[in-house]
Design a protein around this motif. Structure first.
Motif, mmCIF file in Angstrom:
data_model
loop_
_atom_site.group_PDB
_atom_site.id
_atom_site.type_symbol
_atom_site.label_atom_id
_atom_site.label_comp_id
_atom_site.label_asym_id
_atom_site.label_seq_id
_atom_site.Cartn_x
_atom_site.Cartn_y
_atom_site.Cartn_z
ATOM 1 N N TYR A 1 -18.286 -22.863 -50.214
ATOM 2 C CA TYR A 1 -17.807 -23.790 -49.184
ATOM 3 C C TYR A 1 -18.499 -23.490 -47.864
ATOM 4 O O TYR A 1 -18.943 -24.394 -47.144
ATOM 5 C CB TYR A 1 -16.297 -23.612 -49.077
ATOM 6 C CG TYR A 1 -15.615 -24.389 -47.983
ATOM 7 C CD1 TYR A 1 -15.904 -25.717 -47.746
ATOM 8 C CD2 TYR A 1 -14.623 -23.785 -47.217
ATOM 9 C CE1 TYR A 1 -15.248 -26.425 -46.764
ATOM 10 C CE2 TYR A 1 -13.962 -24.480 -46.234
ATOM 11 C CZ TYR A 1 -14.286 -25.796 -46.002
ATOM 12 O OH TYR A 1 -13.633 -26.469 -45.035
ATOM 13 N N ASP B 1 -20.793 -25.909 -45.747
ATOM 14 C CA ASP B 1 -20.553 -26.183 -44.333
ATOM 15 C C ASP B 1 -21.833 -25.985 -43.528
ATOM 16 O O ASP B 1 -22.150 -26.768 -42.642
ATOM 17 C CB ASP B 1 -19.432 -25.260 -43.835
ATOM 18 C CG ASP B 1 -19.015 -25.613 -42.421
ATOM 19 O OD1 ASP B 1 -19.144 -26.796 -42.061
ATOM 20 O OD2 ASP B 1 -18.561 -24.718 -41.702
ATOM 21 N N ILE C 1 -18.539 -29.673 -42.560
ATOM 22 C CA ILE C 1 -17.335 -30.219 -43.191
ATOM 23 C C ILE C 1 -16.995 -31.579 -42.603
ATOM 24 O O ILE C 1 -16.386 -32.401 -43.252
ATOM 25 C CB ILE C 1 -16.075 -29.352 -42.965
ATOM 26 C CG1 ILE C 1 -16.388 -28.125 -42.162
ATOM 27 C CG2 ILE C 1 -15.392 -29.032 -44.269
ATOM 28 C CD1 ILE C 1 -15.165 -27.413 -41.694
ATOM 29 N N ASP C 2 -17.381 -31.784 -41.339
ATOM 30 C CA ASP C 2 -17.029 -33.053 -40.710
ATOM 31 C C ASP C 2 -17.758 -34.216 -41.365
ATOM 32 O O ASP C 2 -17.380 -35.362 -41.197
ATOM 33 C CB ASP C 2 -17.391 -33.024 -39.219
ATOM 34 C CG ASP C 2 -16.678 -31.899 -38.509
ATOM 35 O OD1 ASP C 2 -16.053 -31.088 -39.211
ATOM 36 O OD2 ASP C 2 -16.748 -31.838 -37.278
ATOM 37 N N VAL D 1 -18.165 -34.791 -44.548
ATOM 38 C CA VAL D 1 -17.746 -35.161 -45.896
ATOM 39 C C VAL D 1 -17.405 -36.641 -45.876
ATOM 40 O O VAL D 1 -16.661 -37.114 -45.026
ATOM 41 C CB VAL D 1 -16.510 -34.358 -46.312
ATOM 42 C CG1 VAL D 1 -16.133 -34.693 -47.728
ATOM 43 C CG2 VAL D 1 -16.786 -32.889 -46.188
#
Lengths: 284, 520
Positions: free
Chosen positions: B504, B508, B513-514, B516
């Motif tokens: 993960y 990232d 992650i923003d 996705v």
């Protein structure tokens, strides 16, 4: 791109069509298993394959008896009801808390933004079996294992990342000067939120809600551990059905679920087009 | 307000800090506004953050804690654990009378609370067979011949039979210090009376184990002031060691004692060692015997199969991503539905579909037989093995590969390829040297996503995997619901969690992650 360019060589033509055939086969691989379920669910026999009557399109080979079983049998109706009792409540919790937090996260100055985001997204990243194990241990410690609220809270937690992601994505395109304008004209923060901001980000909130709903409605691993027989949901019933040898009613249940997904997909597509049109991104 | 600002500006036109309307410096006023904005944002986030911390993060932390927690041994047999501290774990001889006497007190108490079987099952994870030793000894411990001490004390002075008398003795601090074992045993007995039997300790007969403790104290030379003085040197005695060994000669087995001693601390790495096919021996960690090794192989299989699934997803997803990215938007949107429909369809539906299709009497085998590729009596076995799991999971995870690939490929201008070709590159060179390197971020993002999802999958392997196609998650589920070895389940889960978090983190770094995206 209806055909290869007019100047293409034979080799290029072969490649052009060959590539399309390959893609067609992959699309077939993606969609066929789902489509095959639908005619099989009308099988008049208790088989999981096409009977000779079915292949001859003989009406005697088809029947709706599995559907009748699905809609009358307690063993399917109780789980369906349980699913319908759990998913909406879990969705409401995720959407309510998630939307507020997404608005908070989209402000320009948020301390620890990355860390907070990582925590909020984590239910989507951590494998379900680990979430399920942790929740099982922890909820039995505090006496919530096997209760309705235990399952609802667990599902709400799993749905939150989807709400956060979709709503923050919508907020990126939100014009902040609109809230300032509203405040300037004398609207309080609550009025501003409900009369100005909410209507504009509603498509994002609804699609986040749909994601949260389907997450809960489809979820089986966590409910298997956190729930007890009283919270048996539809996916749980299908899972037990698949593990112990199965009645073809499962195919009827699957077809019902496929219809629900098509409905959800259509809703989302409409929402997406609407928001694109509003932002002027797409002509149609 | 406008006046005040105007005054502020006109009153100090020369130098000094700029002032805001309320007379503060502009800087502190801005800081205050910023602080308020931060607080408002945090106030909006706080409810959800607390919710996720309580309903999700706390359970995960609890699981991590459970993977090292081992209080059951020191809670169930605390006296034995203390007495064993002096015993040399590498010796070839079972411990002496002292340890057995402590075990006797512990087991009598544990048996009353019905805790000895739980301890037995706990230790059985480390040494097979120990559970039945605890169960059988627990059953007969009440009938041990220790009543001879009781009888002899009562014969020497009837005051020893009186519970009220005992109660007043045991309220005396001087006596308690002089008779530590007796005081401890008496307290345990009062606990049993009050908590288990719900009787009044002032009216019930004292149990044998308290007299046994009293004998041990006196025989060790204690001089109790305020108690009838008894000379115990003439007492008829019984060896608790003998009694235990008569009951079950497994108590002579050094391995049992080594296991108890190794697992007596409140925290243990035992579950983690177990999860990687090791165990705690007398000389520290060691490998388990070959035939008991299971988990490393299972981890390797999980990784290998997840890699195979990721690989086939790349293979199938790349052409689709290319096609969708290079078609006109309208056609691409229609074809996208073919990708999104499986994505939105219930996981159970797709798994059922594969179960139905892959069966030996299923649709695929029927078609193959009908075409004549496969003989009717020689149908392919495609389910309940690794093949079934890989096929079904590739199908299930393929959309997660196509979507990131598509979003990356859409941003690659097609003119680059045309430029490369016009500069003389062949089709292959143009693709391999120009297009492919630009699509690598998409492959990376999709691969990590698919791999993370695959490695923790439970439902599909459980249904189509049989015994050869199961993942580590199935083993975790087995330990939670069937073997009830929660500590091992937690340790396996923690290892898996660390693996996934590492991936993960990589995801990232690579994608953020923003970024996705869900469903295009």
């Amino acid at each position: 791109m209806s055909g290869p360019p007019i100047y293409a060589t034979t080799g290029q033509r072969i490649w052009f069509y060959g590539f399309r055939v390959i893609c067609g086969l992959i699309f077939f691989f993606l969609i066929a298993p789902i489509i095959v379920i639908i005619p099989l669910s009308f099988n008049a026999q208790d088989f999981f394959t096409f009977t000779p009557e079915m292949l001859r399109f003989d009406p005697a080979g088809y029947s709706t008896k599995h559907y009748a079983d699905f809609f009358t049998n307690e063993a399917w109706q109780v789980p369906l009801m349980n699913s319908l009792k759990i998913a909406p409540v879990a969705t409401l919790i995720s959407v309510g808390l998630g939307t507020l937090a997404a608005i908070g996260l989209s402000q320009s100055h948020v301390p620890f933004r990355r860390a907070i985001m990582a925590v909020l997204i984590s239910p989507m990243i951590v494998p379900l079996i680990i979430s399920a194990a942790g929740m099982y241990f922890f909820y039995s410690r505090i006496g919530m294992q096997g209760t309705y609220w235990g399952v609802v809270l667990a599902h709400a937690a799993l749905g939150i990342p989807f709400v956060i992601i979709t709503v923050t994505a919508t907020l990126v395109g939100f014009d902040r000067s609109l809230t300032r304008a509203a405040a300037n004209m004398g609207a309080g923060p609550v009025t501003t939120f409900f009369r100005v901001q909410m209507p504009l980000i509603l498509p994002g909130v609804i699609s986040g809600g749909l994601f949260a709903f389907i997450t809960s409605f489809d979820e089986v691993v966590v409910v298997l551990f956190v729930g007890s027989a009283g919270q048996k949901t539809l996916p749980w019933q299908m899972f037990t059905g698949l593990r112990e040898q199965i009645s073809p009613t499962i195919l009827a249940a699957a077809t019902v679920l496929i219809s629900i997904s098509i409905l959800l997909l259509a809703t989302l597509e409409i929402l997406r087009r609407r928001s694109e049109r509003l932002r002027g991104l797409s002509p149609g | 307000m406008a006046d005040a600002t105007a005054n502020g500006l006109t009153a100090e036109p020369k130098s000094g800090p700029m002032m805001a309307a309320d007379g503060r410096t502009l800087k502190s006023s801005l800081n205050r506004a910023l602080r308020r904005e931060k607080l408002r944002a945090l106030a909006l986030i706080a409810p959800l953050l607390i919710f996720v911390l309580v309903t999700f993060v706390a359970p995960i932390v609890d699981m991590l804690f459970r993977s090292v927690e081992n209080q059951i041994v020191s809670e169930t047999i605390p006296r034995t654990v203390d007495a064993l501290a002096d015993w040399d774990a590498t010796s070839t001889e079972a411990p002496g009378e002292e340890v057995f006497a402590s075990l006797y007190t512990d087991l009598v108490v544990a048996e009353e609370y019905k805790r000895h079987t739980r301890l037995g099952s706990r230790l059985n994870y480390e040494l097979t067979g120990i559970s039945s030793v605890f169960r059988s000894t627990g059953r007969s411990i009440g009938r041990f011949d220790t009543d001879i001490y009781t009888d002899q004390f009562i014969a020497a002075d009837p005051a020893f039979e009186d519970p009220t008398q005992w109660s007043s003795w045991m309220a005396d601090d001087g006596l308690r210090t002089a008779l530590p074992l007796t005081a401890d045993a008496y307290d345990a007995w009062v606990g049993i009376m009050v908590e288990v039997k719900e009787d009044d300790p002032l009216e019930e007969d004292i149990y044998d184990f308290v007299y046994t403790a009293l004998y041990r104290d006196l025989a060790a030379g204690a001089v109790p002031a305020g108690m009838p003085s008894i000379d115990v040197s003439g007492f008829e005695t019984v060896s608790l060691r003998e009694l235990f060994i008569d009951e079950d000669d497994a108590w002579m087995n050094v391995e049992i004692w080594q296991t108890i001693k190794t697992y007596s601390p409140s925290y243990t790495d035992g579950y983690f060692l177990n999860a990687i096919d090791m165990r705690n021996g007398p000389d520290g960690a060691e490998w388990r015997p070959e035939n008991e090794q299971l988990y490393i192989q299972l981890f390797i299989r999980t990784m290998w199969m997840s890699l195979a699934i990721t690989g086939s997803c790349i293979l199938l997803g790349y052409p689709i991503g290319w096609l969708l990215a290079n078609l006109p938007a309208r056609t691409a949107n229609v074809l996208m539905i073919l990708v999104l429909l499986p994505f939105w369809t219930s996981l159970l539906v797709r798994t059922s579909a594969w179960k139905v299709l892959l069966q030996q009497q299923g649709v695929i085998n029927d078609i193959l037989v009908w075409i004549g590729l496969v003989a009717d009596d020689n149908r392919l076995v495609m389910i309940n093995n690794a093949t079934g799991t890989i096929i079904a999971m590739t199908h299930i995870l393929l959309p997660f590969m196509i979507l990131p690939l598509y979003s990356v490929m859409r941003t690659i201008p097609p003119s680059y390829l045309r430029a490369a070709k016009s500069l003389g590159a062949t089709n292959w060179t143009a693709f391999w040297r120009v297009y492919f390197p630009q699509s690598v971020p998409g492959i990376g993002a999709g691969s990590i996503l698919v791999f993370i999802l695959a490695i923790g999958y439970y439902i599909t392997p459980e249904i189509v995997g049989g015994t050869k196609g199961v993942f580590i998650s199935n083993r975790i589920a087995y330990h939670i619901s069937s073997s009830l070895n929660w500590g091992l389940a937690a340790a396996l889960g923690s290892i898996l969690l660390i693996l996934v978090l590492a991936l993960y983190w990589a995801y990232d770094r690579l994608v953020g992650i923003d970024n996705v995206k869900l469903g295009g």
